[in-house]
Design a protein around this motif. Structure first.
Motif, mmCIF file in Angstrom:
data_model
loop_
_atom_site.group_PDB
_atom_site.id
_atom_site.type_symbol
_atom_site.label_atom_id
_atom_site.label_comp_id
_atom_site.label_asym_id
_atom_site.label_seq_id
_atom_site.Cartn_x
_atom_site.Cartn_y
_atom_site.Cartn_z
ATOM 1 N N ALA A 1 0.850 -1.192 0.000
ATOM 2 C CA ALA A 1 0.000 0.000 0.000
ATOM 3 C C ALA A 1 0.880 1.234 0.000
ATOM 4 O O ALA A 1 2.042 1.190 0.434
ATOM 5 C CB ALA A 1 -0.920 0.011 1.223
ATOM 6 N N ASN A 2 0.330 2.328 -0.498
ATOM 7 C CA ASN A 2 1.073 3.593 -0.453
ATOM 8 C C ASN A 2 0.094 4.759 -0.419
ATOM 9 O O ASN A 2 -1.051 4.662 -0.871
ATOM 10 C CB ASN A 2 2.023 3.728 -1.648
ATOM 11 C CG ASN A 2 1.300 3.952 -2.956
ATOM 12 O OD1 ASN A 2 0.777 3.003 -3.529
ATOM 13 N ND2 ASN A 2 1.254 5.199 -3.428
ATOM 14 N N ALA A 3 0.564 5.863 0.126
ATOM 15 C CA ALA A 3 -0.214 7.100 0.168
ATOM 16 C C ALA A 3 0.719 8.258 -0.113
ATOM 17 O O ALA A 3 1.791 8.376 0.508
ATOM 18 C CB ALA A 3 -0.885 7.278 1.530
ATOM 19 N N GLY A 4 0.335 9.097 -1.066
ATOM 20 C CA GLY A 4 1.136 10.267 -1.410
ATOM 21 C C GLY A 4 0.319 11.526 -1.297
ATOM 22 O O GLY A 4 -0.836 11.593 -1.767
ATOM 23 N N LEU A 5 0.898 12.538 -0.677
ATOM 24 C CA LEU A 5 0.206 13.809 -0.451
ATOM 25 C C LEU A 5 1.048 14.930 -1.038
ATOM 26 O O LEU A 5 2.256 15.006 -0.807
ATOM 27 C CB LEU A 5 -0.015 14.014 1.044
ATOM 28 C CG LEU A 5 -0.711 15.291 1.510
ATOM 29 C CD1 LEU A 5 -1.476 15.007 2.812
ATOM 30 C CD2 LEU A 5 0.313 16.410 1.795
ATOM 31 N N LEU A 6 0.403 15.813 -1.805
ATOM 32 C CA LEU A 6 1.064 16.979 -2.393
ATOM 33 C C LEU A 6 0.277 18.220 -2.021
ATOM 34 O O LEU A 6 -0.920 18.317 -2.334
ATOM 35 C CB LEU A 6 1.143 16.827 -3.916
ATOM 36 C CG LEU A 6 1.791 17.982 -4.688
ATOM 37 C CD1 LEU A 6 3.278 18.065 -4.374
ATOM 38 C CD2 LEU A 6 1.578 17.809 -6.191
ATOM 39 N N TYR A 7 0.933 19.177 -1.381
ATOM 40 C CA TYR A 7 0.260 20.397 -0.953
ATOM 41 C C TYR A 7 0.992 21.604 -1.522
ATOM 42 O O TYR A 7 2.202 21.757 -1.342
ATOM 43 C CB TYR A 7 0.206 20.500 0.567
ATOM 44 C CG TYR A 7 -0.514 21.733 1.050
ATOM 45 C CD1 TYR A 7 -1.893 21.852 0.906
ATOM 46 C CD2 TYR A 7 0.189 22.790 1.624
ATOM 47 C CE1 TYR A 7 -2.561 22.993 1.331
ATOM 48 C CE2 TYR A 7 -0.470 23.932 2.055
ATOM 49 C CZ TYR A 7 -1.853 24.029 1.904
ATOM 50 O OH TYR A 7 -2.515 25.155 2.319
#
Length: 738
Positions: free
Chosen positions: A484-490
């Protein structure tokens, strides 16, 4: 002759013709002409596809390096890895010049997934030489995801993804015909290379054909020639596209990359005095895909993809050793290994079905299933001459022996997985969130293995010699893994953003790790069919600035791996086929015993400080430890980086100077060699395209290692006898396009 003669000539052309350079048409740019960008700094506008969606690089919350066709044209580009080596967090290793590999943030090929146009080459093995079986002239771009992304690609992607995208044709509203010819020379190994490509098509079809031939002598180093580093290579490829009806596209491609007489001057698998070459080594790819787009308001794409990839490795090794022993009767027995001929056949098949859904204007969802399987077949023959000499050193008896072996029993690796990925845009599109996961089932099957299959003594074959050992029983193994993976870009400002990536990854043991058998006389190195998958947890925090005057990509990362596979002391319990009582011999056996921790940083900075002058700076550091044994991990590159300046002129072209270097590496694993710090000065020149009537000409040239510095690449020393890298290399490349 002055070593700078070639460079002076290019500068003369650069100056004289600068005012006549013209930019190609849109159609030419889409094919093989190489334009100089009007922008001095790349600000993440290139469209990438390795996350199974076409997005601009700056729109993805991923640590990524992208190297485009232009980068390969303007540098010496002896192999694909040479250019990637300039990217932060990516380091090159080699067995000479032809056989190269890369290391991403401290993890080598066996913990990376390598793809060609989205199709796996081989996975979870560092014996592929995969980066050497790709024609750099056919590369459109290389996308390297630095960090775990197993939720998209399954086993092996603990350190990242390397997606090599080759040049393709295109559909057009009107019929077209274009092409190019590239001729190049590199002085360090007298490499002559010629490449030609032709493109044609219309609104419903296109065709691209290309071919390359290259031949090189031994590489020159500051300490002399590196023996047995020559090679001859060729490549042909064809791509066809059809649009049978609207929104339906069928694509078929074929690639054949083949090399002969490839010297292997390094390689720890061979004894010091041995001379080893790939007599034949090649890769064939057949790939077909069918995609339907705009199926409904929600379902925007459904794509079915199939590939078949076959890799052959034929090795010829001459041990160059002689052993003598005194017999009880006073005579002498002299044993001379004449040659060893290992062969490996690696067949990989895969199929994938992927659907893409635009659930609303803020949400894109991807779901798919894939299957791929790898079949490994190996064989080896050892030719040995045994002579008996009397005390007067007269030969009284000669036995010619052929020993037939199967280094790894015939085996199959199969993997099937279900993957999901969701992309959401929140807070007025200032926040992008990409999450994904997958479940994989893996099953392994192998035939029975023997230490020796047959002996031929003076022409008489024995298929059941008395010393025949059973190395592996016929069997099957099954694993289930998840990732699993989670990527966040702000977006914190208009041109600045921060990213955070968290991932859980896994790597199923390779067939080589499960079934290897290497007899070293008084002990053996042994695989383990019951190995469990490695699992990893990683985090990556990045800060990026995308500005025409200042571009920054930076990140810090940590990667923890459990169930790490290493060799542990033990005993090999075996049974001779002629007996029923088991026996033992000391062994180093692959086992899941270690835990690894890798952490560090990398960054890349471009600053347009004045007019068309750009300063660029990059750096990378990784620390790797076996936390269970409190020891250093092997194959960890030292602190390294690059500093340079680039000048561009719209009427002439560009010139670039760069200083690359690495620090001393003394944090080494058992059996490794310390390497000293070094710096190396390089230079490249690229002209604009000259209009020659019906054709255009673009010239690329430069000098690698201008000062002919003697230095050692740490990752190369770990494979054998290589200790000095190539010396000064003057190169030139001419690109004619029409």
């Amino acid at each position: 002759m002055n070593k700078l003669w070639l460079l002076t000539t290019v500068f003369s052309v650069f100056t004289a013709f600068g005012s006549s350079g013209q930019t190609g048409t849109k159609q030419e740019i889409r094919n093989d002409s190489i334009p100089l960008s009007d922008k001095n700094i790349r600000i993440g506008e290139v469209v990438v596809s390795s996350l199974r969606m076409n997005r601009k690089m700056k729109e993805l919350p991923t640590s990524m390096s992208v190297v485009e066709a232009y980068d390969y044209q303007r540098q010496s580009s002896l192999t694909l890895s040479n250019v990637l080596n300039a990217e932060p967090g990516i380091s090159m290793g080699s067995d000479g010049v032809w056989a190269t590999s890369i290391n991403v943030r401290g993890l080598s090929e066996n913990r990376l997934v390598t793809l060609i146009d989205g199709n796996r080459i081989e996975t979870a093995t560092d014996l592929t030489a995969s980066f050497s079986m790709i024609d750099v002239n056919d590369i459109e771009r290389v996308e390297v995801i630095k960090g775990a992304q197993s939720s998209l690609y399954g086993t092996g992607a603990m350190g990242g993804i390397v997606n090599i995208i080759t040049k393709d044709g295109h559909f057009s509203n009107r019929p077209y015909l274009s092409g190019n010819v590239i001729s190049g020379f590199a002085s360090a190994n007298k490499l002559f290379s010629n490449h030609a490509a032709i493109n044609t098509g219309a609104d419903k079809w296109y065709l691209r054909l290309s071919g390359t031939y290259g031949k090189a002598d031994d590489i020159r180093t500051p300490e002399g020639k590196l023996p047995n580093s020559q090679f001859t290579t060729s490549n042909i490829s064809a791509k066809v596209g059809f649009q049978p009806i609207n929104n339906h596209v069928l694509k078929v491609q074929f690639q054949r990359n083949w090399s002969t007489d490839v010297g292997i001057p390094g390689g720890a698998a061979f004894p010091g005095p041995a001379e080893a070459t790939y007599s034949d080594i090649g890769r064939q790819l057949l790939n077909a895909s069918y995609e339907i787009t705009n199926i409904s308001n929600k379902l925007t794409s459904l794509k079915l993809n199939y590939f078949n990839q076959n890799i052959l490795r034929d090795v010829l090794m001459k041990p160059n050793t002689v052993a003598e022993a005194t017999l009880p009767n006073g005579n002498t027995q002299r044993t001379t290994p004449e040659k060893i001929t290992p062969t490996g056949k690696h067949l990989t098949n895969g199929v994938q079905l992927q659907s893409t859904w635009n659930l609303n204007d803020k949400n894109v969802f991807i779901a798919g299933i894939d299957y791929w399987g790898r079949k490994l077949t190996t064989e080896r023959e050892k030719y040995v001459t045994v002579e008996v000499l009397n005390p007067e050193e007269t030969i009284i008896k000669t036995n010619n022996i052929v020993r037939g072996e199967t280094p790894i029993p015939e085996s199959n690796f199969n993997s099937a997985g279900l993957f999901l990925q969701n992309e959401s845009h929140l807070l007025n599109n200032r926040l992008t969130l990409i999450t994904g996961g997958r479940v994989d089932g893996i099953w392994i099957k192998n035939e029975q293995g023997f230490d020796v299959d047959y002996l031929i003594i003076n022409g008489t074959q024995n298929d059941s010699p008395p010393t025949q050992r059973i190395t592996f029983e016929k069997g099957t193994e099954n694993n289930v893994s998840w990732s699993a993976n989670a990527g966040l870009l702000y977006q914190i400002f208009k041109d600045a953003d921060i990213s955070l990536n968290l991932a859980r990854s896994f790597r199923a043991p390779s067939l080589e790790e499960r079934f290897k058998y290497i007899d070293l006389g008084n002990y053996v190195r042994l695989g383990n069919p019951a190995l469990k998958p490695e699992s990893g947890y990683s985090a990556d925090l990045g800060l990026r600035i995308w500005n025409p005057k200042l571009c920054l990509q930076s990140g810090v990362f940590v990667n923890q791996i459990s169930n790490m596979i290493v060799e542990s002391p033990g005993e090999f319990i075996y049974t001779l086929t002629s007996e029923s009582t088991p026996d033992t011999i000391p062994a180093l056996i692959n086992s899941n015993v270690s835990k690894a921790l890798l952490y560090g940083f990398d960054f890349k900075l471009d600053y347009n400080f004045y007019d068309n002058l750009v300063v660029f700076l990059s750096g990378a550091y990784v620390r790797g430890k076996d936390t269970k044994e409190n020891e250093n991990l092997p194959l960890i590159p030292p602190l390294n980086g690059q500093l340079g300046i680039r000048y561009s002129n719209n009427k002439a072209g560009s010139v670039e100077f760069s200083l690359a270097g690495a620090a001393k590496q003394d944090k080494i694993a058992d059996g490794e060699t310390e390497t000293d710090a070094y710096t190396r000065l390089d230079m490249t020149v690229a002209t604009k395209k000259f209009n020659l009537g019906a054709t255009h000409l673009q010239i690329f040239s430069g000098i690698d290692n201008i000062t002919n510095t003697s230095y050692t690449n740490h990752l190369s020393t770990n494979r054998g006898s290589i200790s000095v890298e190539p010396g000064q290399n003057i190169f030139v490349r001419l690109n004619f396009s029409f």
